[in-house]
Enzyme design. Sequence first.
Site, PDB file in Angstrom:
ATOM      1  N   CYS A   1       0.835  -1.209   0.000  1.00  0.00           N
ATOM      2  CA  CYS A   1       0.000   0.000   0.000  1.00  0.00           C
ATOM      3  C   CYS A   1       0.868   1.256   0.000  1.00  0.00           C
ATOM      4  O   CYS A   1       1.846   1.347   0.752  1.00  0.00           O
ATOM      5  CB  CYS A   1      -0.924  -0.021   1.214  1.00  0.00           C
ATOM      6  SG  CYS A   1      -2.067   1.377   1.226  1.00  0.00           S
TER       7      CYS A   1
ATOM      8  N   CYS B   1     -16.378  -9.622   5.606  1.00  0.00           N
ATOM      9  CA  CYS B   1     -15.770  -8.337   5.257  1.00  0.00           C
ATOM     10  C   CYS B   1     -14.503  -8.549   4.427  1.00  0.00           C
ATOM     11  O   CYS B   1     -13.622  -9.315   4.813  1.00  0.00           O
ATOM     12  CB  CYS B   1     -15.433  -7.573   6.535  1.00  0.00           C
ATOM     13  SG  CYS B   1     -14.697  -5.959   6.196  1.00  0.00           S
TER      14      CYS B   1
ATOM     15  N   ARG C   1     -18.109  -3.113  17.549  1.00  0.00           N
ATOM     16  CA  ARG C   1     -17.286  -4.311  17.311  1.00  0.00           C
ATOM     17  C   ARG C   1     -15.957  -4.256  18.051  1.00  0.00           C
ATOM     18  O   ARG C   1     -15.181  -3.302  17.912  1.00  0.00           O
ATOM     19  CB  ARG C   1     -17.030  -4.501  15.812  1.00  0.00           C
ATOM     20  CG  ARG C   1     -16.241  -5.799  15.559  1.00  0.00           C
ATOM     21  CD  ARG C   1     -16.118  -6.165  14.106  1.00  0.00           C
ATOM     22  NE  ARG C   1     -17.411  -6.141  13.460  1.00  0.00           N
ATOM     23  CZ  ARG C   1     -17.685  -5.460  12.353  1.00  0.00           C
ATOM     24  NH1 ARG C   1     -16.753  -4.756  11.781  1.00  0.00           N
ATOM     25  NH2 ARG C   1     -18.878  -5.484  11.858  1.00  0.00           N
TER      26      ARG C   1
ATOM     27  N   CYS D   1       0.084   5.063   6.938  1.00  0.00           N
ATOM     28  CA  CYS D   1      -0.573   4.850   8.238  1.00  0.00           C
ATOM     29  C   CYS D   1       0.419   4.180   9.197  1.00  0.00           C
ATOM     30  O   CYS D   1       0.881   3.056   8.932  1.00  0.00           O
ATOM     31  CB  CYS D   1      -1.824   3.998   8.062  1.00  0.00           C
ATOM     32  SG  CYS D   1      -2.878   4.564   6.706  1.00  0.00           S
TER      33      CYS D   1
ATOM     34  N   CYS E   1     -19.525  -6.791   3.503  1.00  0.00           N
ATOM     35  CA  CYS E   1     -18.853  -5.553   3.908  1.00  0.00           C
ATOM     36  C   CYS E   1     -17.533  -5.487   3.138  1.00  0.00           C
ATOM     37  O   CYS E   1     -16.926  -6.533   2.872  1.00  0.00           O
ATOM     38  CB  CYS E   1     -18.592  -5.573   5.414  1.00  0.00           C
ATOM     39  SG  CYS E   1     -17.711  -4.122   6.021  1.00  0.00           S
TER      40      CYS E   1
ATOM     41  N   CYS F   1       0.214   0.446  10.322  1.00  0.00           N
ATOM     42  CA  CYS F   1      -0.205  -0.598   9.383  1.00  0.00           C
ATOM     43  C   CYS F   1       0.942  -1.434   8.793  1.00  0.00           C
ATOM     44  O   CYS F   1       1.841  -0.898   8.142  1.00  0.00           O
ATOM     45  CB  CYS F   1      -1.015   0.017   8.254  1.00  0.00           C
ATOM     46  SG  CYS F   1      -1.727  -1.267   7.191  1.00  0.00           S
TER      47      CYS F   1
ATOM     48  N   CYS G   1     -19.816   1.506   8.285  1.00  0.00           N
ATOM     49  CA  CYS G   1     -19.046   0.871   9.350  1.00  0.00           C
ATOM     50  C   CYS G   1     -17.836   1.771   9.564  1.00  0.00           C
ATOM     51  O   CYS G   1     -16.987   1.903   8.674  1.00  0.00           O
ATOM     52  CB  CYS G   1     -18.618  -0.539   8.921  1.00  0.00           C
ATOM     53  SG  CYS G   1     -17.508  -1.324  10.109  1.00  0.00           S
TER      54      CYS G   1
HETATM   55  N1  SAM Z   1      -6.698   0.285   2.963  1.00  0.00           N
HETATM   56  C1  SAM Z   1      -7.995   0.573   3.397  1.00  0.00           C
HETATM   57  C2  SAM Z   1      -8.055   1.742   4.347  1.00  0.00           C
HETATM   58  O1  SAM Z   1      -7.107   2.013   5.028  1.00  0.00           O
HETATM   59  O2  SAM Z   1      -9.120   2.365   4.402  1.00  0.00           O
HETATM   60  C3  SAM Z   1      -8.719  -0.603   4.013  1.00  0.00           C
HETATM   61  C4  SAM Z   1      -7.974  -1.584   4.886  1.00  0.00           C
HETATM   62  S1  SAM Z   1      -7.273  -0.929   6.401  1.00  0.00           S
HETATM   63  C5  SAM Z   1      -6.220  -2.216   6.921  1.00  0.00           C
HETATM   64  C6  SAM Z   1      -8.675  -0.910   7.509  1.00  0.00           C
HETATM   65  C7  SAM Z   1      -8.457  -0.456   8.930  1.00  0.00           C
HETATM   66  O3  SAM Z   1      -7.748  -1.451   9.650  1.00  0.00           O
HETATM   67  C8  SAM Z   1      -7.662   0.793   9.178  1.00  0.00           C
HETATM   68  O4  SAM Z   1      -8.380   1.966   8.959  1.00  0.00           O
HETATM   69  C9  SAM Z   1      -7.314   0.643  10.654  1.00  0.00           C
HETATM   70  O5  SAM Z   1      -8.318   1.234  11.450  1.00  0.00           O
HETATM   71  C10 SAM Z   1      -7.297  -0.877  10.854  1.00  0.00           C
HETATM   72  N2  SAM Z   1      -5.933  -1.354  11.145  1.00  0.00           N
HETATM   73  C11 SAM Z   1      -4.918  -1.501  10.277  1.00  0.00           C
HETATM   74  N3  SAM Z   1      -3.802  -1.935  10.878  1.00  0.00           N
HETATM   75  C12 SAM Z   1      -4.109  -2.078  12.181  1.00  0.00           C
HETATM   76  C13 SAM Z   1      -3.374  -2.488  13.332  1.00  0.00           C
HETATM   77  N4  SAM Z   1      -2.087  -2.811  13.263  1.00  0.00           N
HETATM   78  N5  SAM Z   1      -4.004  -2.521  14.515  1.00  0.00           N
HETATM   79  C14 SAM Z   1      -5.311  -2.165  14.615  1.00  0.00           C
HETATM   80  N6  SAM Z   1      -6.052  -1.774  13.563  1.00  0.00           N
HETATM   81  C15 SAM Z   1      -5.470  -1.713  12.368  1.00  0.00           C
HETATM   82  C1  DTB Z   2     -11.314  -2.576  11.186  1.00  0.00           C
HETATM   83  O1  DTB Z   2     -11.722  -1.591  11.830  1.00  0.00           O
HETATM   84  N1  DTB Z   2     -10.429  -3.468  11.633  1.00  0.00           N
HETATM   85  C2  DTB Z   2     -10.144  -4.473  10.635  1.00  0.00           C
HETATM   86  C3  DTB Z   2     -11.154  -4.106   9.526  1.00  0.00           C
HETATM   87  N2  DTB Z   2     -11.707  -2.879   9.965  1.00  0.00           N
HETATM   88  C4  DTB Z   2     -10.763  -4.131   8.139  1.00  0.00           C
HETATM   89  C5  DTB Z   2      -8.716  -4.550  10.239  1.00  0.00           C
HETATM   90  C6  DTB Z   2      -7.785  -4.903  11.357  1.00  0.00           C
HETATM   91  C7  DTB Z   2      -6.416  -5.078  10.818  1.00  0.00           C
HETATM   92  C8  DTB Z   2      -5.434  -5.474  11.849  1.00  0.00           C
HETATM   93  C9  DTB Z   2      -4.055  -5.609  11.304  1.00  0.00           C
HETATM   94  C10 DTB Z   2      -3.871  -6.675  10.272  1.00  0.00           C
HETATM   95  O2  DTB Z   2      -4.321  -7.821  10.494  1.00  0.00           O
HETATM   96  O3  DTB Z   2      -3.222  -6.416   9.247  1.00  0.00           O
HETATM   97 FE1  SF4 Z   3      -2.880   1.210   3.314  1.00  0.00          FE
HETATM   98 FE2  SF4 Z   3      -2.819   0.089   5.698  1.00  0.00          FE
HETATM   99 FE3  SF4 Z   3      -3.315   2.682   5.499  1.00  0.00          FE
HETATM  100 FE4  SF4 Z   3      -5.176   0.902   4.632  1.00  0.00          FE
HETATM  101  S1  SF4 Z   3      -4.478   1.196   6.727  1.00  0.00           S
HETATM  102  S2  SF4 Z   3      -4.476   2.775   3.590  1.00  0.00           S
HETATM  103  S3  SF4 Z   3      -3.815  -0.729   3.900  1.00  0.00           S
HETATM  104  S4  SF4 Z   3      -1.397   1.656   4.923  1.00  0.00           S
END
Ligand code: SAM
Ligand code: DTB
Ligand code: SF4
Length: 354
Positions: free
Chosen positions: A69, A113, A276, A73, A144, A76, A204
């Site tokens: 990506c 989802c 959730r 973030c 979702c 992430c 959501c």
């Molecule tokens: N890339 C898209 C976005 O960011 O909107 C969708 C997938 S992203 C992984 C969805 C959500 O997962 C993020 O907005 C964040 O709230 C959550 N998330 C990602 N990494 C995480 C982590 N290490 N711990 C907790 N929540 C996480």
């Molecule tokens: C949300 O709020 N939490 C989920 C889902 N929406 C997509 C993602 C959690 C991701 C946790 C880190 C990972 O497994 O990569």
């Molecule tokens: Fe990309 Fe992770 Fe940010 Fe979603 S949360 S936009 S997958 S870096």
Amino acid sequence: MQPLLRSAPATAAKSPGARLPRWTLAAVEGLFALPFNDLLARAHQVHAAHHEPNAVQLSTLLSIKTGGCPEDCAYCPQAARYHTGVSNEAILPVGEVAAVAAAAKAAGATRFCMGAAWRGPKDRDLEPVLAMVREVKALGLETCATLGMLKDGQAEALKKAGLDYYNHNLDTAPEFYGEIITTRAYRDRLETLERVRNAGLHVCCGGIVGMGESRAERAGLIAQLANLDPYPESVPINNLVQVEGTPLYGTEPIDPLEFVRTVAVARITMPRAMVRLSAGRRELGDGIQALCFFAGANSIFYGDKLLTTGNPDVEVDRELFARLGLHAQGQAGPSSRPSPRVREEGGPSGSEGG
Ligand code: SAM
Ligand code: DTB
Ligand code: SF4
């Protein structure tokens, strides 16, 4: 690093009719400051008035496009710029997604989802996702997707394919947001949420705690969510999963009781939402999860994996549910109560929301 929207009010989301915000930041902070027992008693009362308190929705998550990506973030593991061991993979074949969804349904999930590590989908990316949505919907599951920012027409196309919910998180308070993400602004997120809402999709939307934010910033996140008009139908509260290689690795974890407080405040301020208990359940342990269910959490991610990180094993969750007398939503449980009363609790400003 300067926050992008330091001056954005915690009550920014008002209705076009100049409706008063349901929840001021001060009122949300007041909830956080209650004695723990008083807060949980109040949250449970709101929960029982709007939901069957022993029923928990099971939602299974699948990463349909992992890694690579371009965003930054700080939490992430899928951001290409951090070295986390997650590689950039191709989008999954539609048939594989349908097979995982069928297995999730057989294991008891009612919602599925699909998550993609995109800043947002290109139009050519959306085509296979639409096919996935159609297949998953045809299995009789709620659908979702979380694909990042949406452009004009994309939310409508998803709705037409049978999508029920779109997940797009605010992640944190506007005041802390700039510490976490610089490649997209808070207002970009609000715009995508508006597109989702206008297309007739359910929203959501939640956030992450345990990123080093203050209590006031946690309250700021909840106030933003609760003042969306209407507030989201589904509110994921994630406990940061710390992944080595991400900038937030090594952050002081949140006090688990403060995590419970965050769930309780989300429940009180968004009475009808599904709240959730999302990422980070393994780190919380059974006792804290039990308190979260009492405080109003009524949905979990169910399945051994989140997107790239671990989640409690299905067997472990089944055992926890049995110990707590909880049952999956949609399946009758031994201790089911009569239908909940559905009086909406207004915010302290007296206006009704949601
Ligand atoms: N890339 C898209 C976005 O960011 O909107 C969708 C997938 S992203 C992984 C969805 C959500 O997962 C993020 O907005 C964040 O709230 C959550 N998330 C990602 N990494 C995480 C982590 N290490 N711990 C907790 N929540 C996480
Ligand atoms: C949300 O709020 N939490 C989920 C889902 N929406 C997509 C993602 C959690 C991701 C946790 C880190 C990972 O497994 O990569
Ligand atoms: Fe990309 Fe992770 Fe940010 Fe979603 S949360 S936009 S997958 S870096």
